[in-house]
Design a protein around this motif. Structure first.
Motif, short mmCIF file in Angstrom:
data_model
loop_
_atom_site.label_atom_id
_atom_site.label_comp_id
_atom_site.label_asym_id
_atom_site.label_seq_id
_atom_site.Cartn_x
_atom_site.Cartn_y
_atom_site.Cartn_z
N TRP A 26 6.33 -6.91 -7.31
CA TRP A 26 5.85 -5.59 -7.91
C TRP A 26 6.95 -4.17 -6.28
O TRP A 26 7.11 -3.55 -6.84
N LEU A 27 7.04 -5.44 -5.44
CA LEU A 27 7.37 -3.84 -4.06
C LEU A 27 8.78 -4.45 -4.26
O LEU A 27 9.49 -3.33 -4.54
N LEU A 28 9.39 -5.71 -5.34
CA LEU A 28 10.76 -4.85 -5.93
C LEU A 28 11.30 -4.10 -6.39
O LEU A 28 11.80 -3.74 -6.47
N VAL A 29 9.83 -4.35 -7.98
CA VAL A 29 9.65 -2.96 -8.46
C VAL A 29 10.09 -2.01 -7.96
O VAL A 29 10.42 -0.58 -8.48
N ALA A 30 8.97 -1.21 -7.39
CA ALA A 30 8.75 -0.34 -6.36
C ALA A 30 10.68 0.31 -5.81
O ALA A 30 10.79 1.18 -6.01
N LEU A 31 10.87 -0.82 -5.11
CA LEU A 31 12.23 -0.53 -4.70
C LEU A 31 13.63 -0.07 -5.14
O LEU A 31 13.95 1.01 -4.97
N CYS A 32 13.41 -0.89 -6.37
CA CYS A 32 14.65 -0.55 -7.27
C CYS A 32 14.39 1.06 -8.02
O CYS A 32 15.34 1.34 -9.41
N GLU A 33 13.45 0.87 -8.97
CA GLU A 33 13.06 2.19 -9.53
C GLU A 33 12.67 3.04 -9.30
O GLU A 33 13.13 4.45 -10.39
N ARG A 34 11.63 3.14 -8.33
CA ARG A 34 11.16 4.31 -7.46
C ARG A 34 11.64 4.73 -6.59
O ARG A 34 11.97 6.00 -6.24
N LEU B 47 1.01 -0.91 0.03
CA LEU B 47 0.11 0.25 0.26
C LEU B 47 0.73 1.66 0.25
O LEU B 47 0.76 2.24 -0.41
N PHE B 48 1.97 0.95 0.34
CA PHE B 48 2.35 2.73 0.96
C PHE B 48 3.36 3.08 0.27
O PHE B 48 3.95 3.34 0.40
N SER B 49 3.90 1.74 -0.36
CA SER B 49 4.95 2.03 -1.41
C SER B 49 4.51 2.54 -2.88
O SER B 49 5.83 2.26 -4.08
N GLY B 50 3.48 1.84 -3.02
CA GLY B 50 2.75 2.31 -3.96
C GLY B 50 2.99 0.42 -5.21
O GLY B 50 2.41 1.49 -6.96
N ALA B 51 3.16 -0.51 -4.78
CA ALA B 51 3.56 -1.39 -5.70
C ALA B 51 2.14 -1.95 -5.89
O ALA B 51 1.82 -2.67 -7.03
N ILE B 52 1.36 -2.10 -4.87
CA ILE B 52 -0.24 -2.59 -5.49
C ILE B 52 -0.62 -1.72 -6.62
O ILE B 52 -1.92 -2.49 -7.42
N ASN B 53 -1.34 0.00 -6.51
CA ASN B 53 -0.92 0.16 -8.60
C ASN B 53 -0.60 -0.20 -9.33
O ASN B 53 -1.14 -0.41 -10.38
N GLU B 54 0.65 -0.51 -9.55
CA GLU B 54 1.02 -1.65 -10.19
C GLU B 54 0.96 -2.49 -10.49
O GLU B 54 0.65 -3.15 -11.65
#
Length: 681
Positions: free
Chosen positions: A619-627, A525-532
C-alpha cells in the motif's frame, strides 16, 4: 429551435419583420444576412458581439402575440433561414387554424405556451436531453460556439468569458470560449471578424501577469505563436479554468485517455440566472476534491461533499482554533486558517459517537465527535449544525454497512489463506514492535528476526548499553534513541494514529528524520496508505493469489531485477526476502497494468519491506506511484524528468561552476535521474 416562451418588451428594436400573421411574427436581426443593414447593421453586429445578448446567437426568431395585446413572447430561435422557416411552416400548418376557435386571448396564450413547452419536453425525452443540465442562456452559447468554430457535437463547451484579444497593436473586444480540447476567441467589430482556435495540447505556456498598461493579462504561448488576452471581468476564475483544462489535456496525452464527465453532480435550478454549464460545475467539483485529497493525503476516489467554517478546541494548547471542516463520504477533516497551527483527519470508520452539545455564548453550536481510540474532538461555531449532523449520520450509516460487508467477505477466507497472508509481523521488518518471530517449523514466507543478521536499532542500542563502556557507545544509535523519545513525547501530547493532531511540531519532527523503528508506522500514517489499507481488507491477499503463476512482460522484468535489489543486504540474500519482493511487485503490476513494472520500483519496494509488513509495503508503493509521485514510475518517467530539469536549473543558478563542469562532461542527466527514482525515501 423551439425555446421556452420568454417575454419581449420591444419587438421591433434592432429587428426587421420578414413574415407575419395575426398571431406570429418572423424576424431577422439587423446586420445579419444579405443586405447587412448598412451602418446600422454594422453597429448592431458589433453590439451583439460586445454585449451578452441572445440575439448574437440567433439572427432569426419567431414571436407570438395576440391581436389585442402589446406583449410579445419569443417561442423560437434560428441560426439559419432554413431552420427558422421549418418552425414557421409548422406553426402555420399545425397551430394557426386551431387558434381561431378560441374566444379568450388568455386561453390562446396558455394554449400556445403549453404547446411549445410540450414540443420541447418531447424533443428532450426522445433525444435523452437532461433539461436542467444547462441554462437556456448557456445552450445558446453552445450553439454559437459550434457554428462559429465548426465544432462537432462531441466537443463540450465549459464556459465563455468577455475579454479583449490583442491582434497586433489593436485590442479586439469579443468572447473567449473554453472547451475541453480548445481555446477559441471570436470578435466582430464594425464588419471585421477575428477568430482564433488553439488546441490545449499545443499550448506550451500559460501565464498571468500585469504591466503598467495592462494590469490584468493572460499570455498564451504555443510552439509557433504568442497570444495576449486582457480586460477580463474575473481574471482569476478565467485563468484558473484555463490552467485546469490545459492540465487535463496534458494528462490525456500522458494517459492516452479521453475526458469523462461526472454525472453524479447536483443539478442547477431550472430558472438559475447563472451563466454556468454542468461541465463547468463538474470541473469545479473535481478541482475542489483534488485539492482536498492532496491536502489530507486521502484515497484518489474520495469526493468532497462540502466544507464549512468552524473552530476546533485543541487540548494541547487549550485554544479554539479557527479553520474549516471538510466532510466527504468516508472522512471528516479540519485545517486551520493559519496553515501551521493544526490539521486533523478523522476516518468515519473510527467514529463512535457524533452528538450536538449545548450551545452557549462562549461556545455556540458545538459538535462533539468521539473515536475508537477514546479521543474526543469539539467543533463549534458551525453555521448549519443540524444539516451537518444529518450528512455525517448518513455517511456513517454507509460506512457501517461497508464494514459489515467487508467482515463477511474477510470471514469467508479459508483458514489456510489466513495463515498464508496473516501479517502479524513484517516479512523483513527491522522493528521489534512491528515484527513477528517465526520458528523453524513455520511458513518460509516469514523472515526470522531472531537471526542476528538483521539487528534492530533498539536491540543494538540496548546491547551497546550492556556490553560497552560510555566511551565506546555509538552516537548514531544514541541519536536514534533520542528521536524515538521525542516522537513518544509527541504522541503523548498530540495523540497517536490517524486521528492525531498534526501541527508544525509534527512537521519539524519529520524533517529531523524519522527513527528507524517507527518508519513503517509513520510512513503509513503520513502517506495516507493506512487509509487505503484499512478500507480494502483482503485486497492484497486476493491480488497475490490471482497473480500467482501468471506470466507477462512485467513479471519477466520483475524476475530479472529481483536479485539486483539491495543485493548487499542480508534480507535479500535468501529466497524468503526475494519471494516477498516478488509478491509485492507482481501484485502491483496486476493492480495497475498501465504502469506494470518500472525500473527502480524494485529498489524502492526493497526499502519499504525493510521497515513495513508485506501488505503495508504494497500500500505504500500504491501511495507512492499513484498519488504522491504519479508520473515517476511509468514508461515515460515524466515526473522524474521534470524534477531533473528543475534540479539542473537550480544547479545552474546556485553552483554554476560545478554545473558547467558537469555539462561539459555530459553526465548531469545520467547521474541525477537515478537519484530521483531511487532516493525518494
Amino acid at each position: 429551435m423551439w425555446v421556452n416562451p420568454e417575454e419581449v418588451l420591444l419587438a421591433s428594436a434592432l429587428w426587421m419583420t420578414e413574415r407575419a400573421n395575426p398571431y406570429f411574427i418572423l424576424q431577422k436581426r439587423k446586420g445579419h444576412g444579405d443586405g447587412g443593414g448598412g451602418l446600422a447593421g454594422l453597429l448592431v453586429g458589433t453590439l451583439d458581439v460586445v454585449l451578452d445578448s441572445s440575439a448574437r446567437v440567433a439572427p432569426y426568431r419567431i414571436l407570438y402575440q395576440t391581436p389585442d395585446s402589446l406583449v410579445y413572447w419569443t417561442i423560437a430561435h434560428g441560426s439559419s433561414r432554413k431552420e427558422i422557416t421549418e418552425n414557421w411552416e409548422w406553426l402555420e400548418q399545425n397551430l394557426l387554424q386551431t387558434l381561431s376557435i378560441f374566444e379568450n386571448e388568455n386561453d390562446i396564450t396558455t394554449f400556445v405556451k403549453g404547446k411549445i413547452q410540450g414540443i420541447i419536453a418531447e424533443y428532450n425525452k426522445s433525444h435523452d436531453v437532461k433539461e436542467d443540465d444547462d441554462t437556456d442562456k448557456f445552450k445558446e452559447a453552445i450553439a454559437k460556439f459550434r457554428k462559429l468554430f465548426v465544432m462537432p457535437e462531441e466537443e463540450k463547451l465549459v464556459n465563455y468569458y468577455s475579454c479583449s484579444y490583442w491582434k497586433g497593436k489593436v485590442p479586439r473586444q469579443g468572447w473567449l470560449y473554453l472547451s475541453i480540447n480548445h481555446l477559441c476567441f471570436y470578435s466582430y467589430l464594425l464588419g471585421k471578424e477575428a477568430k482564433l482556435v488553439i488546441r490545449w495540447a499545443d499550448i506550451t505556456q500559460l501565464e498571468k501577469n500585469a504591466t503598467l498598461l495592462l494590469p490584468d493579462m493572460v499570455r498564451v504561448s504555443t510552439r509557433c505563436s504568442e497570444h495576449v488576452f486582457s480586460v477580463f471581468l474575473n481574471i482569476n476564475e478565467t485563468f484558473k479554468l484555463m490552467e485546469q483544462l490545459a492540465n487535463i489535456a496534458m494528462r490525456q496525452l500522458l494517459d492516452n485517455k479521453g475526458f469523462e464527465q461526472d454525472r453524479s453532480l447536483p443539478k442547477l435550478k431550472k430558472k438559475s440566472p447563472k451563466k454556468v454549464s454542468a461541465l463547468k460545475r463538474d470541473l469545479d467539483a473535481r478541482a475542489k476534491s483534488e485539492r482536498y485529497r492532496a491536502l489530507f493525503r486521502l484515497p484518489k476516489d474520495e469526493k468532497l461533499d462540502g466544507h464549512t467554517d468552524c473552530t476546533l478546541w485543541t487540548p494541547f494548547n487549550k485554544m479554539h482554533i479557527l479553520g474549516q471542516m471538510f466532510v466527504s463520504t468516508n472522512y471528516i477533516c479540519f485545517t486551520s486558517k493559519e496553515e501551521t497551527a493544526c490539521s486533523l483527519i478523522i476516518p468515519l470508520r473510527e467514529v463512535t459517537i457524533v452528538e450536538k452539545a449545548d450551545s452557549s455564548n462562549v461556545l455556540p453550536s458545538p459538535l462533539s465527535i468521539s473515536t475508537k481510540n477514546k479521543m474526543t474532538f469539539l467543533f463549534a461555531n458551525l453555521k448549519d449544525r443540524d444539516f451537518l449532523v444529518q450528512r455525517i449520520s448518513d455517511f456513517l450509516q454507509q460506512t457501517t454497512s461497508k464494514i459489515y460487508l467487508e467482515r463477511e467477505i474477510t470471514g469467508s477466507l479459508s483458514s489456510s489463506d489466513d495463515e498464508v497472508y496473516s501479517q502479524q509481523g513484517s516479512v523483513l521488518s527491522c522493528s521489534p514492535q512491528r515484527s513477528a518471530l517465526s520458528s523453524e517449523g513455520e511458513s518460509d514466507r516469514q523472515f526470522n528476526l531472531n537471526d542476528n543478521r538483521v539487528p534492530t536499532a533498539t536491540q543494538a542500542l540496548m546491547t551497546m548499553y550492556r556490553r560497552r563502556s560510555p566511551e565506546e557507545f555509538n552516537p548514531k544509535l544514541a541519536k536514534e534513541f533520542l528521536k524515538e523519545q521525542a516522537w513518544k513525547n509527541h504522541f503523548t501530547e498530540y495523540g497517536q494514529g490517524v486521528c492525531m493532531y498534526r501541527t508544525e511540531k509534527t512537521k519539524d519532527l519529520v524533517l529531523q528524520g524519522i527513527p528507524e523503528n517507527m518508519r513503517g508506522e509513520l510512513w503509513l500514517l503520513f502517506s495516507g496508505a493506512i487509509n487505503e489499507m484499512a478500507t480494502h481488507p483482503g485486497y492484497y491477499e486476493d491480488l497475490v493469489e490471482k497473480s500467482m503463476g501468471k506470466y507477462n512482460l512485467a513479471t519477466e522484468e520483475i524476475e530479472r531485477d529481483l536479485h539486483r535489489s539491495l543485493p548487499e543486504h542480508p534480507a535479500f540474500q535468501n529466497e524468503m526476502g526475494i519471494a516477498a519482493l516478488r509478491r509485492v511487485l507482481t501484485a502491483y503490476a496486476f493492480r495497475n497494468p498501465n504502469i506494470g513494472y518500472c525500473q527502480a520500483m524494485n529498489i524502492v519496494t526493497s526499502v519499504l519491506l525493510l521497515y513495513a509488513k508485506e501488505e503495508e509495503a504494497f500500500w505504500l508503493l500504491v501511495a507512492l506511484c499513484e498519488r504522491m509521485l504519479p508520473d515517476y514510475y511509468n514508461t515515460r518517467v515524466v515526473g522524474a524528468l521534470v524534477d531533473q530539469g528543475v534540479f539542473e536549473e537550480l544547479a545552474h543558478v546556485y553552483v554554476p561552476q560545478l554545473y558547467d563542469c558537469m555539462q561539459a562532461l555530459g553526465v548531469i542527466s545520467t547521474i541525477s535521474l537515478s537519484w530521483f527514482l531511487t532516493k525518494i525515501i
